[in-house]
Write an enzyme that holds these catalytic residues in place. Sequence first.
Site, PDB file in Angstrom:
ATOM      1  N   HIS A  99      -6.634   2.052   2.317  1.00 49.11           N
ATOM      2  CA  HIS A  99      -6.021   2.762   3.444  1.00 49.11           C
ATOM      3  C   HIS A  99      -6.776   4.089   3.662  1.00 49.11           C
ATOM      4  O   HIS A  99      -6.962   4.872   2.730  1.00 49.11           O
ATOM      5  CB  HIS A  99      -4.547   3.021   3.100  1.00 49.11           C
ATOM      6  CG  HIS A  99      -3.729   3.442   4.276  1.00 49.11           C
ATOM      7  ND1 HIS A  99      -2.563   2.815   4.636  1.00 49.11           N
ATOM      8  CD2 HIS A  99      -3.901   4.438   5.187  1.00 49.11           C
ATOM      9  CE1 HIS A  99      -2.043   3.414   5.706  1.00 49.11           C
ATOM     10  NE2 HIS A  99      -2.848   4.402   6.059  1.00 49.11           N
ATOM     11  N   CYS A 134       0.843  -1.193   0.000  1.00 52.39           N
ATOM     12  CA  CYS A 134       0.000   0.000   0.000  1.00 52.39           C
ATOM     13  C   CYS A 134       0.881   1.248   0.000  1.00 52.39           C
ATOM     14  O   CYS A 134       1.709   1.421   0.891  1.00 52.39           O
ATOM     15  CB  CYS A 134      -0.910  -0.021   1.227  1.00 52.39           C
ATOM     16  SG  CYS A 134      -1.737   1.551   1.503  1.00 52.39           S
ATOM     17  N   HIS A 140      -8.299   7.473   3.934  1.00 55.62           N
ATOM     18  CA  HIS A 140      -7.856   8.770   3.436  1.00 55.62           C
ATOM     19  C   HIS A 140      -9.038   9.652   3.081  1.00 55.62           C
ATOM     20  O   HIS A 140     -10.138   9.164   2.828  1.00 55.62           O
ATOM     21  CB  HIS A 140      -6.954   8.598   2.197  1.00 55.62           C
ATOM     22  CG  HIS A 140      -7.666   8.055   1.000  1.00 55.62           C
ATOM     23  ND1 HIS A 140      -7.943   6.712   0.840  1.00 55.62           N
ATOM     24  CD2 HIS A 140      -8.183   8.661  -0.101  1.00 55.62           C
ATOM     25  CE1 HIS A 140      -8.583   6.520  -0.304  1.00 55.62           C
ATOM     26  NE2 HIS A 140      -8.744   7.689  -0.900  1.00 55.62           N
ATOM     27  N   HIS A 157      -2.491   0.830   8.225  1.00 60.93           N
ATOM     28  CA  HIS A 157      -3.331   0.441   7.092  1.00 60.93           C
ATOM     29  C   HIS A 157      -4.734  -0.001   7.515  1.00 60.93           C
ATOM     30  O   HIS A 157      -5.692   0.173   6.770  1.00 60.93           O
ATOM     31  CB  HIS A 157      -2.648  -0.710   6.338  1.00 60.93           C
ATOM     32  CG  HIS A 157      -3.332  -1.103   5.064  1.00 60.93           C
ATOM     33  ND1 HIS A 157      -3.148  -0.412   3.894  1.00 60.93           N
ATOM     34  CD2 HIS A 157      -4.223  -2.092   4.783  1.00 60.93           C
ATOM     35  CE1 HIS A 157      -3.873  -0.972   2.931  1.00 60.93           C
ATOM     36  NE2 HIS A 157      -4.543  -1.990   3.450  1.00 60.93           N
ATOM     37  N   CYS A 189       0.987   3.405   3.253  1.00 67.18           N
ATOM     38  CA  CYS A 189       1.434   2.869   4.532  1.00 67.18           C
ATOM     39  C   CYS A 189       2.756   3.489   4.977  1.00 67.18           C
ATOM     40  O   CYS A 189       3.567   3.939   4.162  1.00 67.18           O
ATOM     41  CB  CYS A 189       1.590   1.345   4.440  1.00 67.18           C
ATOM     42  SG  CYS A 189       0.073   0.457   4.829  1.00 67.18           S
TER      43      CYS A 189
END
Lengths: 348, 348
Positions: free
Chosen positions: A163, A39, A165, A112, A42
Amino acid sequence: MSELRWDPLKNNWTIMTKGRGRRPQDFLQKREQVKMAACPFCNGNETKTPPEIYAYRPDGSRANQPGWQVRVIPNKFPALGIEGELDNRAEGLYDRMNGIGAHEVIIEHPDHDKSMADLTTDELAEVLKAYRARMLDLHRDGRFRYIFVFKNFGIEAAANVPHSHSQLIAVPLVPPLIATELESCREHFARKERCLICDLIRQERETKTRVVRDDGNFISYAPYASKFPFELMIAPLQHSHDFTLCTDQQLLLLADTLGDSLRRLRSILRDPPYSFILHNAPPLHLRRGRPDYWGSLPVDYHWHIEIAPKLTNVAGFEWGSGFQMNPTPPEEAAEFLRQADPTVRYQD
Amino acid sequence: MSELRWDPLKNNWTIMTKGRGRRPQDFLQKREQVKMAACPFCNGNETKTPPEIYAYRPDGSRANQPGWQVRVIPNKFPALGIEGELDNRAEGLYDRMNGIGAHEVIIEHPDHDKSMADLTTDELAEVLKAYRARMLDLHRDGRFRYIFVFKNFGIEAAANVPHSHSQLIAVPLVPPLIATELESCREHFARKERCLICDLIRQERETKTRVVRDDGNFISYAPYASKFPFELMIAPLQHSHDFTLCTDQQLLLLADTLGDSLRRLRSILRDPPYSFILHNAPPLHLRRGRPDYWGSLPVDYHWHIEIAPKLTNVAGFEWGSGFQMNPTPPEEAAEFLRQADPTVRYQD
């Protein structure tokens, strides 16, 4: 009997349908966990993204290194591009403008597996501070008319990077729905010398049936003409037109109410997909002496956050008519959410 | 460079995004075939539905028996209810109206496995005649301000009954998006003594890049500020404000263009989910002497059909801003659709 409801802020009608599934358990969905090999959001993968624009680094670590708690980067696939001058012209009966803007990603936490509902109030307040910092910075760019902060959670379009956001988009004109709200507020003030949203909040506090939480600083309630089941509006009780004027202390209080709302939704709807949007006044300097330009005169607006769980499917009727159909009356939604236990992940 | 485009009819901006998937093959989706044990819309299952309101029975068979080719029934789970009087009142700052209306289902063909794109021009014309008949009938009910005809194909919300059908909803006020279009047309006429949509069609025929088909009777084109990839607008070249004034011959010509458009979309997008909407002027008698009420003065409007394939996901930004993002410029969409072979089911 179904019911049509009009919202003076949105200047729009919603159809509250009857006799269809309306309770939380009617909306439970399976969420697929998207696993990614590496990811880019991360901790430790900072080189996989464009260089950061902003970061909160409590340990004083260097930019684009591990150690951050919140990190803002340009979107790798921006909807609008930052380079160039505005070009606004007619094309026969039509108009076009080139797509100047900014598109940024606010990575809310290095971990994550944490969603926004998992963040502590302090952690969530740092995300809100990142919003404020980026908005203040972009308000200095005279090409942008509006800075738009939003979040998609668990929604296909956002699931490319699971993840947690948020996103920020700077646009060269005031978005249509914000313009409608500004106009509603301005007309109301012109007629009554009162803020429309202050008036709505006062009525909600008196009626009480749609209020989910009211801690004396922020109110969270299900709007009268909610377009979506379990929709929520969060607003400061004290009038303020501009989110970027919030103090750190106010952002901490907002984080408390926002986190609580997200956890109540999670508890009864089991991690529902949702979007939330920060509705803010455009900055004053954009008015530029033009009376038809929205600028942040303090009476024009009252900033707020709208949260819309994505539980129903928008199809032909809604798209083509501008009417939204909503099976869950906000009074029922608020009752379920008041009774929800925000400390329990999935309530039965 | 991305681009923002303004549509004078919708009075709205669309963001044409750059650098994201935009060609037909970027949008191909898996469609699940929903199998039903006993489809209530199938020939022979007439007793499984409420009694029919209208039917086309070329063999002269009796109501609610097999032998029909098009059949209209009340929706078993109506969004709005037909019984009662209008009750329109304020609730503090808000307004409410009880949900009086009609909600009908137009079963387009007795054969379970035929989609609208499979119908012959004659068969499709009979569906359009059913629309016209039901609209004319409901226009006599003074409680309704607008009759809304639409179709969802392959969309979750509509997939409960996969058997090909359209829907009709009568509502007690003019839908917001229609009201905006009526206002745009009325303002344009007041200023220029010309119909706005006639002007748009004239410009499209001169520009040519967005036109998919133009047979001298009806035009099918991709609107300049299309909100969705491969969106289409179908309109009569000759000015007419009211669909219900169409003759049988005109409906046959419309069926030809509509069927062609649906087959072109199917050919390059492999049975995409889509919605289509008939945009019509409200009937004149609803004006009732009130200048602020839309009625079908012939100059006010130009009826048309809008087709929106559902290929992209509407998430937070679109919902909260009123801006739609569309990765496929209408000039490219029109080029793909012009080159499509409507006689081939799935083109490679």
